[in-house]
Design an enzyme around this catalytic site. Structure first.
Site, PDB file in Angstrom:
ATOM      1  N   LYS A   1       0.927  -1.712   0.076  1.00 19.93           N
ATOM      2  CA  LYS A   1      -0.098  -0.045  -0.280  1.00 19.93           C
ATOM      3  C   LYS A   1       1.454   1.015   0.064  1.00 19.93           C
ATOM      4  CE  LYS A   1      -0.399  -1.919   5.208  1.00 19.93           C
ATOM      5  NZ  LYS A   1      -1.176  -2.882   5.211  1.00 19.93           N
TER       6      LYS A   1
ATOM      7  N   GLU B   1      -5.735  -4.515  -5.095  1.00 23.28           N
ATOM      8  CA  GLU B   1      -7.116  -5.503  -4.340  1.00 23.28           C
ATOM      9  C   GLU B   1      -6.605  -5.529  -2.474  1.00 23.28           C
ATOM     10  OE1 GLU B   1     -10.408  -5.871  -5.293  1.00 23.28           O
ATOM     11  OE2 GLU B   1      -9.376  -5.298  -3.061  1.00 23.28           O
TER      12      GLU B   1
ATOM     13  N   VAL C   1      -6.115  -2.571   0.181  1.00 26.35           N
ATOM     14  CA  VAL C   1      -6.939  -1.892   1.123  1.00 26.35           C
ATOM     15  C   VAL C   1      -7.807  -2.823   1.782  1.00 26.35           C
ATOM     16  CG1 VAL C   1      -8.484  -0.231   1.275  1.00 26.35           C
ATOM     17  CG2 VAL C   1      -6.874   0.618   0.391  1.00 26.35           C
TER      18      VAL C   1
ATOM     19  N   ILE D   1     -10.867  -8.065   1.441  1.00 31.25           N
ATOM     20  CA  ILE D   1     -12.231  -7.253   1.785  1.00 31.25           C
ATOM     21  C   ILE D   1     -11.877  -7.007   0.045  1.00 31.25           C
ATOM     22  CG2 ILE D   1     -13.868  -5.835   2.286  1.00 31.25           C
ATOM     23  CD1 ILE D   1     -12.935  -5.731   5.009  1.00 31.25           C
TER      24      ILE D   1
ATOM     25  N   GLY E   1       1.080 -10.489  16.247  1.00 28.85           N
ATOM     26  CA  GLY E   1       1.580 -10.559  15.130  1.00 28.85           C
ATOM     27  C   GLY E   1       0.601  -9.428  14.310  1.00 28.85           C
TER      28      GLY E   1
ATOM     29  N   GLU F   1       3.255  -4.435  14.040  1.00 25.25           N
ATOM     30  CA  GLU F   1       4.751  -4.897  12.832  1.00 25.25           C
ATOM     31  C   GLU F   1       5.346  -3.909  14.556  1.00 25.25           C
ATOM     32  OE1 GLU F   1       5.958  -5.592  10.304  1.00 25.25           O
ATOM     33  OE2 GLU F   1       3.692  -4.970   9.265  1.00 25.25           O
TER      34      GLU F   1
ATOM     35  N   ASP G   1      -0.764   4.312   7.527  1.00 27.49           N
ATOM     36  CA  ASP G   1      -1.164   3.437   7.095  1.00 27.49           C
ATOM     37  C   ASP G   1      -3.025   3.903   6.585  1.00 27.49           C
ATOM     38  OD1 ASP G   1      -0.636   0.486   6.343  1.00 27.49           O
ATOM     39  OD2 ASP G   1      -2.607   0.659   7.351  1.00 27.49           O
TER      40      ASP G   1
ATOM     41  N   LYS H   1      -4.719   4.237   2.696  1.00 36.64           N
ATOM     42  CA  LYS H   1      -5.879   4.074   2.624  1.00 36.64           C
ATOM     43  C   LYS H   1      -6.824   4.739   2.289  1.00 36.64           C
ATOM     44  CE  LYS H   1      -4.879  -0.461   4.952  1.00 36.64           C
ATOM     45  NZ  LYS H   1      -4.521  -0.859   6.317  1.00 36.64           N
TER      46      LYS H   1
ATOM     47  N   GLY I   1      -3.742 -10.154   7.591  1.00 34.41           N
ATOM     48  CA  GLY I   1      -3.207 -11.283   7.285  1.00 34.41           C
ATOM     49  C   GLY I   1      -2.948 -12.204   6.963  1.00 34.41           C
TER      50      GLY I   1
HETATM   51  N1  LIG Z   1       0.598  -8.527   6.156  1.00 34.80           N
HETATM   52  C1  LIG Z   1      -0.637  -8.406   6.110  1.00 34.80           C
HETATM   53  O1  LIG Z   1      -1.531  -8.612   6.789  1.00 34.80           O
HETATM   54  C2  LIG Z   1      -0.585  -7.318   5.208  1.00 34.80           C
HETATM   55  C3  LIG Z   1      -1.602  -6.869   4.559  1.00 34.80           C
HETATM   56  C4  LIG Z   1      -2.645  -6.245   3.392  1.00 34.80           C
HETATM   57  C5  LIG Z   1      -1.014  -5.610   2.884  1.00 34.80           C
HETATM   58  N2  LIG Z   1       0.552  -5.992   3.288  1.00 34.80           N
HETATM   59  C6  LIG Z   1       1.038  -5.724   2.537  1.00 34.80           C
HETATM   60  O2  LIG Z   1       2.848  -6.939   1.952  1.00 34.80           O
HETATM   61  C7  LIG Z   1       3.619  -6.678   2.143  1.00 34.80           C
HETATM   62  C8  LIG Z   1       4.158  -7.402   2.333  1.00 34.80           C
HETATM   63  O3  LIG Z   1       3.742  -7.704   4.083  1.00 34.80           O
HETATM   64  P1  LIG Z   1       3.697  -8.946   4.879  1.00 34.80           P
HETATM   65  O4  LIG Z   1       3.600  -8.767   6.369  1.00 34.80           O
HETATM   66  O5  LIG Z   1       4.597  -9.868   4.592  1.00 34.80           O
HETATM   67  O6  LIG Z   1       5.650  -8.274   5.624  1.00 34.80           O
HETATM   68  P2  LIG Z   1       7.104  -8.981   5.628  1.00 34.80           P
HETATM   69  O7  LIG Z   1       6.741 -10.308   7.124  1.00 34.80           O
HETATM   70  O8  LIG Z   1       7.948  -8.108   6.201  1.00 34.80           O
HETATM   71  O9  LIG Z   1       7.601  -9.303   4.669  1.00 34.80           O
HETATM   72  C9  LIG Z   1       8.089  -9.196   3.864  1.00 34.80           C
HETATM   73  C10 LIG Z   1       8.984  -9.430   3.186  1.00 34.80           C
HETATM   74  O10 LIG Z   1       9.714  -9.328   1.981  1.00 34.80           O
HETATM   75  C11 LIG Z   1      11.449  -9.536   1.484  1.00 34.80           C
HETATM   76  N3  LIG Z   1      11.347  -7.848   0.813  1.00 34.80           N
HETATM   77  C12 LIG Z   1      11.952  -6.828   2.043  1.00 34.80           C
HETATM   78  N4  LIG Z   1      12.744  -5.809   0.187  1.00 34.80           N
HETATM   79  C13 LIG Z   1      12.854  -7.012  -0.416  1.00 34.80           C
HETATM   80  C14 LIG Z   1      13.549  -6.763  -1.643  1.00 34.80           C
HETATM   81  N5  LIG Z   1      14.060  -5.472  -1.985  1.00 34.80           N
HETATM   82  N6  LIG Z   1      13.547  -7.933  -2.721  1.00 34.80           N
HETATM   83  C15 LIG Z   1      13.232  -9.218  -2.480  1.00 34.80           C
HETATM   84  N7  LIG Z   1      12.558  -9.326  -1.565  1.00 34.80           N
HETATM   85  C16 LIG Z   1      12.288  -7.978  -0.105  1.00 34.80           C
HETATM   86  C17 LIG Z   1      11.407  -9.483   3.119  1.00 34.80           C
HETATM   87  O11 LIG Z   1      12.773 -10.272   2.911  1.00 34.80           O
HETATM   88  P3  LIG Z   1      13.747 -10.180   3.924  1.00 34.80           P
HETATM   89  O12 LIG Z   1      12.955 -10.816   4.960  1.00 34.80           O
HETATM   90  O13 LIG Z   1      15.002 -11.083   3.656  1.00 34.80           O
HETATM   91  O14 LIG Z   1      14.012  -8.422   4.010  1.00 34.80           O
HETATM   92  C18 LIG Z   1      10.068 -10.197   3.107  1.00 34.80           C
HETATM   93  O15 LIG Z   1      10.578 -11.565   3.047  1.00 34.80           O
HETATM   94  C19 LIG Z   1       4.092  -5.297   2.133  1.00 34.80           C
HETATM   95  O16 LIG Z   1       3.847  -4.332   1.730  1.00 34.80           O
HETATM   96  C20 LIG Z   1       2.334  -4.829   3.471  1.00 34.80           C
HETATM   97  O17 LIG Z   1       1.980  -3.070   3.347  1.00 34.80           O
HETATM   98  C21 LIG Z   1       0.957  -7.112   4.042  1.00 34.80           C
END
Ligand SMILES: NC(=O)c1ccc[n+]([C@@H]2O[C@H](COP(=O)([O-])OP(=O)(O)OC[C@H]3O[C@@H](n4cnc5c(N)ncnc54)[C@H](OP(=O)(O)O)[C@@H]3O)[C@@H](O)[C@H]2O)c1
Length: 347
Positions: A47, A71, A74, A78, A129, A132, A143, A147, A244
């Site tokens: 986002k 999608e 945000v 949903i 979890g 962050e 955030d 959105k 999640g």
């Molecule tokens: N989690 C949710 O519920 C959720 C919901 C909606 C949207 N999002 C979005 O989804 C994205 C990921 O969220 P997340 O919760 O999965 O985050 P996360 O647990 O911090 O995972 C991010 C991943 O991206 C990798 N990464 C970072 N920079 C990179 C790069 N330059 N090249 C390749 N890989 C890279 C990291 O690898 P390393 O660990 O090796 O650094 C890590 O595996 C974010 O943009 C977040 O805003 C998440």
């Protein structure tokens, strides 16, 4: 096939859809730009990236006849953005209101329902979890602002950027605020809202005091809810898991399926319907707690308030309907720092 080399992915002609799920805004921007330019469709959950480069990446995808879908950015699982894009075709959207951040909603629900302190609730959210390690973007409202920027730009068919949205987070809420809000038979939610009136709009992310019988008061823990008001649909409400792994992955895979199915998804949904930002004249009722008992400030604030309570060194105000700018002006005149007050709208 696994690869940790982005060049291998970008240069592979057999790959036509790239799914981006990093938390890195800078590199992801470069990768996505390259991918779209190489006529690959992109699905992202990022986002911060969508908010920062929404118009540019949407236009780039259109120019290269590929899809740029987001999608999951945000409301997690949903299906709000696809629905909003559909509703905009027939409806004049007059408002979008939502609880858009699971971490804040978890903290506020726990403080109100389980009498925990802000720090206890934040620690719990981190242990489970939801939050962050560095929760700043969540609790500061940033955030939610990102959105709302995405929802508002799609819904009002005009470019509404983060800077166009008034921003207040939940970091300063205290147990004293909880007690006062509970006395009003109400609870508090971090709400993002954009409202359109003929040629202008206002957009705000701010804690909101909502009465215990209202719909938003029933949205608890890490859940999100978004309400869209349109000329034909009246109020349409979406509710579900705002984050999640599974819900987010589900939203991303639905985007992948939509790209695979083809259709009209290569046309940018962004329009340029000129609307003026009128945040400077935006009025509402406010709850304001200030850590000060400066008599000059008290005298000035009494003019704006229906109720002023002085408790130890704290001033608690329930305002009349007043311009937000007047509140800002008073806070700045008395040099009240952001950590010295808590403000909420009274909905
Ligand atoms: N989690 C949710 O519920 C959720 C919901 C909606 C949207 N999002 C979005 O989804 C994205 C990921 O969220 P997340 O919760 O999965 O985050 P996360 O647990 O911090 O995972 C991010 C991943 O991206 C990798 N990464 C970072 N920079 C990179 C790069 N330059 N090249 C390749 N890989 C890279 C990291 O690898 P390393 O660990 O090796 O650094 C890590 O595996 C974010 O943009 C977040 O805003 C998440």
């Amino acid at each position: 096939v696994l690869s940790d080399n982005v060049e291998e992915i970008l240069n592979d002609d057999r790959i036509s859809i790239i799914v981006e799920a990093t938390n890195d805004t800078k590199s992801a921007y470069q990768y996505i730009k390259r991918a779209l330019t190489l006529n690959k469709s992109v699905v992202t959950a990022n986002k911060a990236l969508v908010s920062a480069h929404f118009e540019e990446l949407s236009m780039l995808a259109e120019r290269h006849h590929v899809s740029f879908l987001y999608e999951a950015s945000v409301g997690g699982g949903i299906p709000i953005l696809k629905a909003l894009k559909d509703e905009v075709i027939l409806n004049d959207i007059s408002s979008i209101t939502g609880i858009l951040n699971g971490t804040c909603n978890y903290i506020l629900s726990n403080m109100f329902n389980n009498n925990t302190t802000y720090n206890q609730a934040l620690n719990q959210a981190q242990e489970l979890g939801f939050a962050e390690f560095d929760p700043h973007d969540d609790v500061s409202g940033k955030d939610t602002q990102r959105k709302l920027r995405i929802l508002a730009t799609l819904g009002l068919s005009t470019s509404i950027k983060e800077k166009d949205i008034i921003l207040h987070g939940i970091e300063q809420i205290s147990t004293l605020d909880i007690q006062h809000i509970q006395q009003l038979q109400s609870t508090c939610k971090l709400i993002g809202e954009v409202v359109k009136h003929s040629d202008h709009y206002y957009a705000v992310v701010m804690p909101c005091i909502v009465c215990n019988s209202s719909y938003f008061s029933t949205v608890n823990m890490a859940y999100n809810a978004v309400c869209i008001r349109g000329s034909h649909i009246e109020n349409l409400t979406f509710y579900g898991a705002g984050a999640g792994a599974s819900p987010t992955a589900d939203a991303m895979m639905k985007d992948v399926l939509d790209v695979a199915k083809g259709g009209t998804l290569t046309k940018s949904p962004l329009k340029n319907n000129p609307l003026l930002n009128r945040n400077e004249t935006w009025k509402d009722f406010f709850y304001l707690r200030i850590n000060s008992n400066n008599p000059k400030l008290v005298a000035l604030i009494k003019v704006l308030a229906d109720q002023v309570l002085q408790q130890e060194k704290q001033l608690i105000i329930l305002s009349k309907k007043i311009e937000y700018n007047k509140v800002r002006a008073i806070l700045s005149k008395y040099d009240i720092k952001s950590e010295e007050y808590f403000i909420a709208r009274i909905k």
